[in-house]
Write an enzyme that holds these catalytic residues in place. Structure first.
Site, short mmCIF file in Angstrom:
data_model
loop_
_atom_site.label_atom_id
_atom_site.label_comp_id
_atom_site.label_asym_id
_atom_site.label_seq_id
_atom_site.Cartn_x
_atom_site.Cartn_y
_atom_site.Cartn_z
N ASN A 170 0.84 -1.19 0.00
CA ASN A 170 0.00 0.00 0.00
C ASN A 170 0.88 1.25 0.00
O ASN A 170 1.56 1.55 0.98
CB ASN A 170 -0.88 -0.05 1.26
CG ASN A 170 -1.81 1.13 1.36
OD1 ASN A 170 -1.45 2.26 1.02
ND2 ASN A 170 -3.01 0.88 1.83
N GLU B 73 0.66 -13.87 2.31
CA GLU B 73 -0.73 -14.06 2.68
C GLU B 73 -0.92 -13.79 4.17
O GLU B 73 -0.11 -14.23 4.99
CB GLU B 73 -1.18 -15.49 2.35
CG GLU B 73 -1.65 -15.62 0.93
CD GLU B 73 -2.57 -16.82 0.80
OE1 GLU B 73 -3.74 -16.74 1.23
OE2 GLU B 73 -2.11 -17.85 0.29
N ASP C 269 0.08 -4.66 10.68
CA ASP C 269 -1.27 -5.10 10.36
C ASP C 269 -2.19 -4.34 11.29
O ASP C 269 -1.88 -4.14 12.47
CB ASP C 269 -1.43 -6.61 10.55
CG ASP C 269 -2.70 -7.13 9.89
OD1 ASP C 269 -2.99 -6.71 8.76
OD2 ASP C 269 -3.42 -7.94 10.51
N SER C 270 -3.28 -3.87 10.75
CA SER C 270 -4.15 -3.06 11.59
C SER C 270 -5.60 -3.22 11.15
O SER C 270 -5.87 -3.71 10.06
CB SER C 270 -3.73 -1.60 11.52
OG SER C 270 -3.72 -1.16 10.19
N GLY D 115 -10.69 4.10 4.70
CA GLY D 115 -11.24 2.97 5.43
C GLY D 115 -12.45 3.34 6.29
O GLY D 115 -13.38 4.00 5.83
N TYR D 116 -12.41 2.94 7.55
CA TYR D 116 -13.54 3.15 8.45
C TYR D 116 -13.50 4.51 9.13
O TYR D 116 -14.31 4.79 10.02
CB TYR D 116 -13.58 2.04 9.50
CG TYR D 116 -13.70 0.64 8.92
CD1 TYR D 116 -14.95 0.16 8.52
CD2 TYR D 116 -12.60 -0.17 8.74
CE1 TYR D 116 -15.08 -1.09 7.97
CE2 TYR D 116 -12.71 -1.44 8.20
CZ TYR D 116 -13.96 -1.90 7.81
OH TYR D 116 -14.09 -3.15 7.26
N ASP D 117 -12.55 5.36 8.74
CA ASP D 117 -12.37 6.65 9.43
C ASP D 117 -13.66 7.46 9.59
O ASP D 117 -13.87 8.05 10.66
CB ASP D 117 -11.31 7.50 8.70
CG ASP D 117 -9.89 6.99 8.95
OD1 ASP D 117 -9.74 6.00 9.69
OD2 ASP D 117 -8.93 7.59 8.40
N LYS E 133 -4.60 13.11 13.87
CA LYS E 133 -4.83 11.67 13.69
C LYS E 133 -3.52 10.90 13.91
O LYS E 133 -3.50 9.87 14.59
CB LYS E 133 -5.40 11.38 12.30
CG LYS E 133 -5.81 9.92 12.16
CD LYS E 133 -6.22 9.54 10.74
CE LYS E 133 -6.13 8.03 10.57
NZ LYS E 133 -6.21 7.60 9.16
N ARG F 243 -1.91 3.66 14.89
CA ARG F 243 -0.61 3.56 14.22
C ARG F 243 0.38 4.51 14.87
O ARG F 243 1.53 4.16 15.10
CB ARG F 243 -0.76 3.84 12.72
CG ARG F 243 0.57 3.64 11.96
CD ARG F 243 0.37 3.51 10.46
NE ARG F 243 -0.41 2.33 10.15
CZ ARG F 243 -1.59 2.34 9.54
NH1 ARG F 243 -2.12 3.46 9.14
NH2 ARG F 243 -2.24 1.21 9.34
#
Lengths: 199, 199
Positions: free
Chosen positions: B17, B45, B74-75, B154-156, B176, B182
C-alpha cells in the site's frame, strides 16, 4: 471454522509460577473454563527477543504438548535510559529480586531520566499450536532512587506511578490488578475469551 | 549478539500500500535508515488470526525474501458488539470503503453499544526472519450511526473519538497521527528503532 464457532472447555495456564497461575485464576474464573496447570515436565525456553514472541512460543508449545488450548504470558520492565533493559531478561537480571533491583538502581545511578514501563503480553493457542488470541498491556511509571513498599514482587518496590503517588509495592492488590500491565492485557483479552467458553 | 550491537542501514517497508509506505516514511525519516519499498513480486498471505501474528508473518517472510531488515504492520477495527469483527478481516469486509462501512452500520443497526477500537501491530524482523522488535497501539472510540468527514480512508468516517468530538475522517492528519493506533504503535517503536540505526 471461525473463532466464533469454537468452544473451549479446558485452558492450560502455561506458567511454572504458582503465584502467576493463581493470579490468572482469579481473573479468569467465572468465564466457564476449567483452568489447568501446566504439567511440570513440559519446559519451554524463552528464546524470543520480545515479550509477545515469548508468549507466542510458550502458548504454542504447551498447547501442542498437552493437546489442549493454552494461555501463556511474558512480562517485564523496560527502562528508557537503559535502552529498554532489562526487557525480556527481567527475570534473569540477577539471582533474586534484591539483586535485580540493586542492578537497575546502579545502572541508572543519579540520572534524572527515569521513565520506565511494565509490559505484559498474553497469547492463547489452540491444540494445534496456532495463535488464536493475543493482547498486550502497558503500564507507564518511573524508577525511584530507592525501593518503597513491601507488597508485590520483582521490581514492584522501585516502580512508581505518579498518578497514585505509590509504587506497585505500595498499592493494594485490587488497585495494582486494575492499573497494571497484566490487568490491562487481561482486560483486552477478556471479551475475546468470553466468546470461547462453553459455560 | 545483542540487539544493541546490531546496526541497520536498510529497512524494507513490507507493504504493498503506497499510502501506508509514505506514512511510515514520514514517521521514520530522520532515524538514519534507508527505507526501501517491498519488491512487488513478494506476496505474503495474511493467514494469522490476530494483527500481531499477521505483522510477524509479513515482516519475517519479507525479511527472508529480501535478505534485509523488514518492517510490517497489520491493523484494523474491532467492534465490541460484533464480537471484535471485522478484526483481521477489516480490509476484506467489503469490496470498497463504502461497502465496508455500510456493512458495519447494517450489522450494528440501532444498537446503542457502539464501542470500538482501532488496533495496529508492527513487527521488525532481521534478515534471517527472526522478530527483533514489536509494538501494538490501540485507539478507542465509538461507531457513529452515519459517516461524517471526508479525510482519511477505510472506516475513518464512522470512527468517532469523544475526547476530540471528531471522527478520524474529520481530524487533521497531524492530530490523527498523534492519537491513532498507528501513531501509538510507532511511538512505542521509535526509541527501540533509534538504537538500531547506523548514522
Amino acid at each position: 471454522m471461525t473463532l466464533k464457532e469454537v468452544k473451549i472447555k479446558n485452558l492450560v495456564i502455561a506458567s511454572g509460577n504458582r503465584g502467576k497461575v493463581e493470579e490468572f485464576k482469579d481473573y479468569l474464573n467465572g468465564l466457564g473454563f476449567s483452568l489447568l496447570p501446566k504439567p511440570d515436565e513440559i519446559e519451554v525456553e524463552e528464546t524470543g527477543a520480545t515479550f509477545i514472541e515469548n508468549a507466542y512460543l510458550k502458548a504454542s508449545q504447551v498447547a501442542i504438548a498437552t493437546q489442549e488450548w493454552a494461555l501463556a504470558d511474558d512480562s517485564g520492565l523496560e527502562v528508557a535510559a537503559l535502552n529498554g533493559a532489562p526487557g525480556v531478561f527481567s527475570a534473569r537480571y540477577g539471582k533474586n529480586d534484591r539483586e535485580r533491583i540493586a542492578r537497575i538502581l546502579a545502572e541508572l545511578g543519579d540520572r534524572t531520566q527515569r521513565e520506565a514501563q511494565f509490559v505484559c503480553a498474553i497469547a492463547i493457542a489452540s491444540p494445534d499450536g496456532k495463535i488464536a488470541i493475543d493482547a498486550v498491556g502497558i503500564c507507564k511509571g518511573e524508577i525511584l532512587y530507592a525501593p518503597a513498599g513491601d507488597r508485590g514482587f520483582g521490581y514492584d518496590p522501585i516502580f512508581y506511578v505518579a498518578q497514585y503517588n505509590l509504587t506497585f509495592a505500595q498499592m493494594s492488590p485490587q488497585l495494582k490488578a486494575e492499573i497494571s500491565h497484566r490487568g490491562k492485557a487481561l482486560e483486552i483479552l477478556r471479551p475475546k475469551l468470553k466468546d470461547l467458553a462453553i459455560s
